[in-house]
Write an enzyme that holds these catalytic residues in place. Sequence first.
Site, mmCIF file in Angstrom:
data_model
loop_
_atom_site.group_PDB
_atom_site.id
_atom_site.type_symbol
_atom_site.label_atom_id
_atom_site.label_comp_id
_atom_site.label_asym_id
_atom_site.label_seq_id
_atom_site.Cartn_x
_atom_site.Cartn_y
_atom_site.Cartn_z
ATOM 1 N N PRO A 128 0.837 -1.211 0.000
ATOM 2 C CG PRO A 128 -0.670 -1.531 1.741
ATOM 3 C CD PRO A 128 0.620 -2.033 1.185
ATOM 4 C CD GLU A 129 4.078 2.926 -2.755
ATOM 5 O OE1 GLU A 129 4.378 3.939 -2.102
ATOM 6 O OE2 GLU A 129 4.899 2.062 -3.079
#
Length: 271
Positions: free
Chosen positions: A2-3
């Site tokens: 997850p960014e």
Amino acid sequence: MPELPEVETTRRGIEPALVDRRVIELAVHEPRLRWPVAAGIAADVAGQRITGVRRRAKYLLIDLKRGTLLLHLGMSGSLRILPASTARRAHDHLDLTLDSGNTLRFNDPRRFGSLHYTADDPALHPLLRELAPEPLDGGFTAEYLFRVTRGRSVAIKLLVMNSHLVVGVGNIYASEALFLAGVRPGRAASSLTREQCARLVTAIRAVLRKAIRFGGTTLRDYVGADGNPGYFKQQLYVYERAGERCRNCDGPIKQVTQGQRSTYYCPRCQG
Ligand SMILES: [Zn+2]
């Protein structure tokens, strides 16, 4: 992994189910996350009302009446809002049960996520206090980028991905922003003009905002990610488009390696 846009999408997704709810119980099914979950954490949060959900870099901050939970999704973590009676699946490590009858459930197969509690200002917590400016906040300005690029011969792409200078600009967003700014990724950071720094700051913000709008780049089980999750990816200009035609000039997109990561750019548009 997850960014920043996925974490922000998650924040927006869980916020309505959490705010103004009281914590009935925090159940730690598996304390062996990236760091061990503190033994007293369940007692710290039980009975407290949730006052807000914020984000700092890739940490979710769940504000309680008297303290704050710091949750990181790690490499493979995700959150769902479910009826508390829903049977647990493999890798469901945490349940924050609310007085609504729902639970905020944390699933993390690789266990690189983390959960901390602080009774103090979370900005002073050791995990947060050294963090660089947020790319979408006021501190990340053209003047700031111009200043931190002076005297640095490192490639500009690696500099904007350096989380000690600005947080949350991952590979995909750095590549796309450099294309939009018309700056070649291998340029020495110090060679950028003030105007190029301004264009790059604007482009980084635009790319991240767009990714947030489309719910991030990856197909995931996020609450509230009800748009087409692959949509942002279909709109990419250069990332993972090696050999394909530039959407701007029709020339071929090139791929090079920088800092062990793939970089994509258009040699014509990014002079
Ligand atoms: Zn081009």
